[in-house]
Design a protein around this motif. Sequence first.
Motif, PDB file in Angstrom:
ATOM      1  N   VAL A   1      35.268  40.028  44.081  1.00  0.00           N
ATOM      2  CA  VAL A   1      35.997  40.642  45.200  1.00  0.00           C
ATOM      3  C   VAL A   1      35.391  41.998  45.541  1.00  0.00           C
ATOM      4  CG1 VAL A   1      38.207  41.720  45.843  1.00  0.00           C
ATOM      5  CG2 VAL A   1      38.169  39.401  44.903  1.00  0.00           C
ATOM      6  N   ARG A   2      35.082  42.793  44.512  1.00  0.00           N
ATOM      7  CA  ARG A   2      34.452  44.108  44.741  1.00  0.00           C
ATOM      8  C   ARG A   2      33.108  43.946  45.436  1.00  0.00           C
ATOM      9  NH1 ARG A   2      36.374  45.563  39.941  1.00  0.00           N
ATOM     10  NH2 ARG A   2      34.473  45.025  38.821  1.00  0.00           N
ATOM     11  N   TYR A   3      32.300  42.998  44.956  1.00  0.00           N
ATOM     12  CA  TYR A   3      30.983  42.775  45.552  1.00  0.00           C
ATOM     13  C   TYR A   3      31.125  42.361  47.016  1.00  0.00           C
ATOM     14  CZ  TYR A   3      26.590  40.611  46.789  1.00  0.00           C
ATOM     15  OH  TYR A   3      25.438  40.284  47.455  1.00  0.00           O
ATOM     16  N   LEU A   4      31.960  41.368  47.291  1.00  0.00           N
ATOM     17  CA  LEU A   4      32.118  40.890  48.666  1.00  0.00           C
ATOM     18  C   LEU A   4      32.706  41.972  49.573  1.00  0.00           C
ATOM     19  CD1 LEU A   4      33.411  37.255  48.055  1.00  0.00           C
ATOM     20  CD2 LEU A   4      31.151  37.948  48.874  1.00  0.00           C
ATOM     21  N   SER A   5      33.626  42.767  49.060  1.00  0.00           N
ATOM     22  CA  SER A   5      34.233  43.837  49.857  1.00  0.00           C
ATOM     23  C   SER A   5      33.203  44.892  50.256  1.00  0.00           C
ATOM     24  CB  SER A   5      35.368  44.514  49.085  1.00  0.00           C
ATOM     25  OG  SER A   5      36.394  43.591  48.839  1.00  0.00           O
ATOM     26  N   LYS A   6      32.219  45.129  49.396  1.00  0.00           N
ATOM     27  CA  LYS A   6      31.160  46.084  49.727  1.00  0.00           C
ATOM     28  C   LYS A   6      30.070  45.447  50.577  1.00  0.00           C
ATOM     29  CE  LYS A   6      31.514  49.029  45.652  1.00  0.00           C
ATOM     30  NZ  LYS A   6      30.820  49.451  44.426  1.00  0.00           N
ATOM     31  N   ARG A   7      29.745  44.192  50.295  1.00  0.00           N
ATOM     32  CA  ARG A   7      28.616  43.530  50.950  1.00  0.00           C
ATOM     33  C   ARG A   7      28.918  43.122  52.392  1.00  0.00           C
ATOM     34  NH1 ARG A   7      23.177  43.302  51.039  1.00  0.00           N
ATOM     35  NH2 ARG A   7      22.423  41.196  51.399  1.00  0.00           N
TER      36      ARG A   7
ATOM     37  N   GLU B   1      35.616  32.978  51.338  1.00  0.00           N
ATOM     38  CA  GLU B   1      35.628  33.094  49.883  1.00  0.00           C
ATOM     39  C   GLU B   1      36.412  34.318  49.436  1.00  0.00           C
ATOM     40  OE1 GLU B   1      32.649  33.768  46.061  1.00  0.00           O
ATOM     41  OE2 GLU B   1      31.771  33.493  48.047  1.00  0.00           O
ATOM     42  N   LEU B   2      36.180  35.455  50.095  1.00  0.00           N
ATOM     43  CA  LEU B   2      36.914  36.672  49.758  1.00  0.00           C
ATOM     44  C   LEU B   2      38.410  36.477  49.960  1.00  0.00           C
ATOM     45  CD1 LEU B   2      37.032  39.658  48.973  1.00  0.00           C
ATOM     46  CD2 LEU B   2      36.560  40.229  51.366  1.00  0.00           C
ATOM     47  N   ASP B   3      38.783  35.873  51.068  1.00  0.00           N
ATOM     48  CA  ASP B   3      40.198  35.629  51.359  1.00  0.00           C
ATOM     49  C   ASP B   3      40.819  34.703  50.306  1.00  0.00           C
ATOM     50  OD1 ASP B   3      42.434  36.052  53.193  1.00  0.00           O
ATOM     51  OD2 ASP B   3      42.245  33.892  53.598  1.00  0.00           O
ATOM     52  N   GLU B   4      40.092  33.638  49.957  1.00  0.00           N
ATOM     53  CA  GLU B   4      40.568  32.678  48.942  1.00  0.00           C
ATOM     54  C   GLU B   4      40.757  33.371  47.590  1.00  0.00           C
ATOM     55  OE1 GLU B   4      41.137  28.981  46.732  1.00  0.00           O
ATOM     56  OE2 GLU B   4      41.279  29.379  48.863  1.00  0.00           O
ATOM     57  N   LEU B   5      39.778  34.179  47.188  1.00  0.00           N
ATOM     58  CA  LEU B   5      39.874  34.874  45.910  1.00  0.00           C
ATOM     59  C   LEU B   5      41.048  35.845  45.886  1.00  0.00           C
ATOM     60  CD1 LEU B   5      36.125  35.675  45.162  1.00  0.00           C
ATOM     61  CD2 LEU B   5      37.599  34.116  43.881  1.00  0.00           C
ATOM     62  N   TRP B   6      41.205  36.604  46.960  1.00  0.00           N
ATOM     63  CA  TRP B   6      42.204  37.662  46.987  1.00  0.00           C
ATOM     64  C   TRP B   6      43.625  37.125  47.175  1.00  0.00           C
ATOM     65  CZ3 TRP B   6      42.338  42.219  45.122  1.00  0.00           C
ATOM     66  CH2 TRP B   6      43.314  43.129  45.512  1.00  0.00           C
ATOM     67  N   ARG B   7      43.796  36.155  48.051  1.00  0.00           N
ATOM     68  CA  ARG B   7      45.141  35.678  48.387  1.00  0.00           C
ATOM     69  C   ARG B   7      45.620  34.491  47.556  1.00  0.00           C
ATOM     70  NH1 ARG B   7      46.509  38.259  53.100  1.00  0.00           N
ATOM     71  NH2 ARG B   7      44.795  38.916  54.427  1.00  0.00           N
TER      72      ARG B   7
ATOM     73  N   ARG C   1      43.403  34.995  42.726  1.00  0.00           N
ATOM     74  CA  ARG C   1      43.806  36.153  41.927  1.00  0.00           C
ATOM     75  C   ARG C   1      45.292  36.126  41.586  1.00  0.00           C
ATOM     76  NH1 ARG C   1      45.163  41.387  41.267  1.00  0.00           N
ATOM     77  NH2 ARG C   1      43.720  42.651  40.052  1.00  0.00           N
ATOM     78  N   PRO C   2      46.186  35.881  42.574  1.00  0.00           N
ATOM     79  CA  PRO C   2      47.614  35.815  42.213  1.00  0.00           C
ATOM     80  C   PRO C   2      47.925  34.714  41.183  1.00  0.00           C
ATOM     81  CG  PRO C   2      47.384  36.075  44.574  1.00  0.00           C
ATOM     82  CD  PRO C   2      46.003  35.847  44.027  1.00  0.00           C
ATOM     83  N   GLU C   3      47.239  33.570  41.277  1.00  0.00           N
ATOM     84  CA  GLU C   3      47.454  32.498  40.301  1.00  0.00           C
ATOM     85  C   GLU C   3      47.058  32.957  38.901  1.00  0.00           C
ATOM     86  OE1 GLU C   3      45.045  29.261  41.702  1.00  0.00           O
ATOM     87  OE2 GLU C   3      46.516  28.665  43.233  1.00  0.00           O
ATOM     88  N   VAL C   4      45.908  33.614  38.790  1.00  0.00           N
ATOM     89  CA  VAL C   4      45.418  34.068  37.490  1.00  0.00           C
ATOM     90  C   VAL C   4      46.307  35.182  36.942  1.00  0.00           C
ATOM     91  CG1 VAL C   4      43.482  35.168  36.287  1.00  0.00           C
ATOM     92  CG2 VAL C   4      43.057  33.320  37.908  1.00  0.00           C
ATOM     93  N   VAL C   5      46.770  36.092  37.795  1.00  0.00           N
ATOM     94  CA  VAL C   5      47.659  37.168  37.348  1.00  0.00           C
ATOM     95  C   VAL C   5      48.954  36.578  36.799  1.00  0.00           C
ATOM     96  CG1 VAL C   5      49.077  39.103  38.159  1.00  0.00           C
ATOM     97  CG2 VAL C   5      46.672  38.973  38.800  1.00  0.00           C
ATOM     98  N   GLN C   6      49.481  35.573  37.482  1.00  0.00           N
ATOM     99  CA  GLN C   6      50.723  34.926  37.031  1.00  0.00           C
ATOM    100  C   GLN C   6      50.500  34.234  35.678  1.00  0.00           C
ATOM    101  OE1 GLN C   6      52.222  32.037  39.778  1.00  0.00           O
ATOM    102  NE2 GLN C   6      54.262  32.042  38.855  1.00  0.00           N
ATOM    103  N   ALA C   7      49.373  33.533  35.540  1.00  0.00           N
ATOM    104  CA  ALA C   7      49.062  32.862  34.275  1.00  0.00           C
ATOM    105  C   ALA C   7      48.821  33.877  33.162  1.00  0.00           C
ATOM    106  CB  ALA C   7      47.847  31.957  34.440  1.00  0.00           C
TER     107      ALA C   7
ATOM    108  N   LEU D   1      40.161  36.965  35.299  1.00  0.00           N
ATOM    109  CA  LEU D   1      40.583  38.014  36.240  1.00  0.00           C
ATOM    110  C   LEU D   1      39.458  39.025  36.455  1.00  0.00           C
ATOM    111  CD1 LEU D   1      42.915  39.112  37.959  1.00  0.00           C
ATOM    112  CD2 LEU D   1      43.635  40.431  35.963  1.00  0.00           C
ATOM    113  N   GLY D   2      38.735  39.368  35.407  1.00  0.00           N
ATOM    114  CA  GLY D   2      37.606  40.289  35.532  1.00  0.00           C
ATOM    115  C   GLY D   2      36.508  39.723  36.428  1.00  0.00           C
ATOM    116  N   GLU D   3      36.227  38.428  36.280  1.00  0.00           N
ATOM    117  CA  GLU D   3      35.214  37.783  37.116  1.00  0.00           C
ATOM    118  C   GLU D   3      35.641  37.764  38.581  1.00  0.00           C
ATOM    119  OE1 GLU D   3      34.814  33.988  35.243  1.00  0.00           O
ATOM    120  OE2 GLU D   3      33.678  34.799  33.556  1.00  0.00           O
ATOM    121  N   ILE D   4      36.898  37.455  38.833  1.00  0.00           N
ATOM    122  CA  ILE D   4      37.411  37.439  40.208  1.00  0.00           C
ATOM    123  C   ILE D   4      37.341  38.838  40.807  1.00  0.00           C
ATOM    124  CG2 ILE D   4      39.498  37.166  41.605  1.00  0.00           C
ATOM    125  CD1 ILE D   4      40.212  34.768  39.783  1.00  0.00           C
TER     126      ILE D   4
END
Length: 171
Positions: free
Chosen positions: A71-77, A26-32, A35-41, A64-67
């Motif tokens: 990502v922050r939560y998963l990166s810490k958890r 999930e973290l990999d999917e969100l980050w790679r 997130r890039p799709e949402v940033v582009q949009a 983007l805020g939700e993603i």
Amino acid sequence: MGRWRPPPERSTALITREGHDRLKAELDELWRVRRPEVVQALAAAAAEGDRSENAEYTYRKKQLGEIDRRVRYLSKRLPSLKVVDAAPGDPQAVFFGARVEIEHLGNGECRSYRIVGPDETDAGRGWISIDSPLARAMLKKRLDDEFDAQLPGGAARYAIVAIGYGEDDRG
């Protein structure tokens, strides 16, 4: 009176191998990917001009805020979790990872549960958190043991009908 509240109880940092792999994916999917799709949009929406009346821009900023929050939560958890992928020393008792069938002694109804970490609970599959009142009540119990559980709907009495630690995913 202030707005201070006591911090929430810390959840148990145990997780199954499958649960850990799912969170990493999930973290990999969100980050790679996401997130890039949402940033582009978001960039495309921002290029349309007036942002104050641009619903697409507002939506993408929120998305983007939700993603980023997830990502922050998963990166810490993820680094704090301990993967448990071996059966306990005593497989005849209920511990983390157990698949347990219990019978409600009041109405005879049988239910199956798997005790998992708080990050991988899934009521639809019968996966309950080790931190839940029901799981806490059945820990260390053996086959045919009876126990009481203080549940949100009131107290209930159960009996252990089956215990297993197999790899099959009955859930």
